[in-house]
Design a protein around this motif. Sequence first.
Motif, PDB file in Angstrom:
ATOM      1  N   UNK A  64      46.048  47.516  14.863  1.00  0.00           N
ATOM      2  CA  UNK A  64      45.192  47.511  13.463  1.00  0.00           C
ATOM      3  C   UNK A  64      47.101  46.885  12.659  1.00  0.00           C
ATOM      4  N   UNK A  65      47.983  48.185  12.395  1.00  0.00           N
ATOM      5  CA  UNK A  65      48.908  48.267  11.815  1.00  0.00           C
ATOM      6  C   UNK A  65      49.728  47.083  12.292  1.00  0.00           C
ATOM      7  N   UNK A  66      50.236  46.360  10.773  1.00  0.00           N
ATOM      8  CA  UNK A  66      50.945  45.002  11.486  1.00  0.00           C
ATOM      9  C   UNK A  66      51.710  44.675  11.844  1.00  0.00           C
TER      10      UNK A  66
ATOM     11  N   UNK B  84      42.475  46.005   8.706  1.00  0.00           N
ATOM     12  CA  UNK B  84      41.226  46.693   9.101  1.00  0.00           C
ATOM     13  C   UNK B  84      40.564  44.988  10.093  1.00  0.00           C
ATOM     14  N   UNK B  85      40.899  43.276   8.772  1.00  0.00           N
ATOM     15  CA  UNK B  85      40.019  42.540   9.324  1.00  0.00           C
ATOM     16  C   UNK B  85      40.658  41.273  10.036  1.00  0.00           C
ATOM     17  N   UNK B  86      41.957  41.652  10.663  1.00  0.00           N
ATOM     18  CA  UNK B  86      42.785  40.951  11.615  1.00  0.00           C
ATOM     19  C   UNK B  86      42.249  40.045  12.374  1.00  0.00           C
TER      20      UNK B  86
ATOM     21  N   UNK C 109      42.845  39.139  15.471  1.00  0.00           N
ATOM     22  CA  UNK C 109      43.306  39.277  16.921  1.00  0.00           C
ATOM     23  C   UNK C 109      42.068  40.343  17.095  1.00  0.00           C
ATOM     24  N   UNK C 110      41.900  41.812  16.528  1.00  0.00           N
ATOM     25  CA  UNK C 110      41.104  42.815  16.382  1.00  0.00           C
ATOM     26  C   UNK C 110      39.553  42.100  16.582  1.00  0.00           C
ATOM     27  N   UNK C 111      39.063  41.240  15.620  1.00  0.00           N
ATOM     28  CA  UNK C 111      38.117  41.003  15.271  1.00  0.00           C
ATOM     29  C   UNK C 111      37.631  40.080  16.765  1.00  0.00           C
ATOM     30  N   UNK C 112      38.236  38.947  16.804  1.00  0.00           N
ATOM     31  CA  UNK C 112      37.801  37.568  18.433  1.00  0.00           C
ATOM     32  C   UNK C 112      37.633  38.823  18.996  1.00  0.00           C
ATOM     33  N   UNK C 113      38.109  39.970  19.425  1.00  0.00           N
ATOM     34  CA  UNK C 113      38.265  40.797  20.190  1.00  0.00           C
ATOM     35  C   UNK C 113      37.457  42.006  20.350  1.00  0.00           C
ATOM     36  N   UNK C 114      36.743  42.119  19.317  1.00  0.00           N
ATOM     37  CA  UNK C 114      35.496  42.673  19.078  1.00  0.00           C
ATOM     38  C   UNK C 114      34.131  41.953  19.350  1.00  0.00           C
ATOM     39  N   UNK C 115      34.524  40.502  18.686  1.00  0.00           N
ATOM     40  CA  UNK C 115      33.328  39.680  18.960  1.00  0.00           C
ATOM     41  C   UNK C 115      33.246  39.241  20.625  1.00  0.00           C
ATOM     42  N   UNK C 116      34.327  38.779  20.926  1.00  0.00           N
ATOM     43  CA  UNK C 116      34.143  37.955  22.377  1.00  0.00           C
ATOM     44  C   UNK C 116      33.656  39.402  23.411  1.00  0.00           C
ATOM     45  N   UNK C 117      33.969  41.063  22.938  1.00  0.00           N
ATOM     46  CA  UNK C 117      33.114  42.219  23.509  1.00  0.00           C
ATOM     47  C   UNK C 117      31.602  41.917  23.950  1.00  0.00           C
ATOM     48  N   UNK C 118      31.225  41.614  22.900  1.00  0.00           N
ATOM     49  CA  UNK C 118      30.056  41.910  22.136  1.00  0.00           C
ATOM     50  C   UNK C 118      29.549  40.600  22.885  1.00  0.00           C
ATOM     51  N   UNK C 119      29.615  39.642  22.759  1.00  0.00           N
ATOM     52  CA  UNK C 119      29.045  38.333  23.322  1.00  0.00           C
ATOM     53  C   UNK C 119      28.792  38.489  24.913  1.00  0.00           C
TER      54      UNK C 119
END
Length: 269
Positions: free
Chosen positions: A213-215, A255-257, A259-269
Amino acid sequence: MTDFLKLTGKNIVVTGVANRKSVAWHIAKTLEEAGATVVYVVRSEARKESTAKLLADRQVLVCDVEYQDQIDKLRDDLTAQGITIHGLVHSMAFADYSEGMKPFHETTKAQFLQAVDISCFSLVKLSNALKDVFDPDASVVTISISTTTMASENYGFMAPIKAALDSSLAFLTKSFSSFSRVRFNAVGPSLLKTSASAGIPGYVDAYLFAEQVIPRKSAVTTQEAADVAVFLLSPRSSGIQAQNIAVDAGMSINYFDKDIIAGVLKHDS
């Protein structure tokens, strides 16, 4: 410019050194490098023995802040030396997680009150006991956390305790202002690699997540938190009062990076 921080010859009391990973140790060694004289305070004779090699040739006093008589003895020992205290580092926290992590609403009264006493009210007790030993412009710095409103399960019930600690800064500032200019501030680091944090269930995963998360993609170091504490202890920070200075390397803005959002959505899909 030499002695930029104006700490040469200052006497600073540092509590909470447990080992080389301690925030308190990083603060203390940086103070020494800046020319200050550090008086170390540990919580027990056993801790004094375990840190004997680390703190060799330094003054080490013992004070368990759960006991008022030990706080009084600390004051008396410092008073007897005839020294003026220019700063105090309050770096101590304890929470009883011996039964494992539970939902916050299952926290017991005994657990909560003990954590408040050691982690928060000890700042009030120490400040009151040492008020006559402090220099009129002394600086008191405690170690908090970067946010007390994020409900992280793996931090148990400590965030509300730290919130009380943060609030205490304003009230200590106000009450001390009637007879001194003593300053009260906090350093609020995000997740650090310390021996204490290593024992918190799930902390390692949270630490690894923080690094994403840290830039800059690397976590805050203990030394970075210590450097801010040393600045707050110095006369150079004289205009800062009753503040928690967050040291999170920008984690709170990211928190709304994507790449992190994409990773979470990919994991949940």
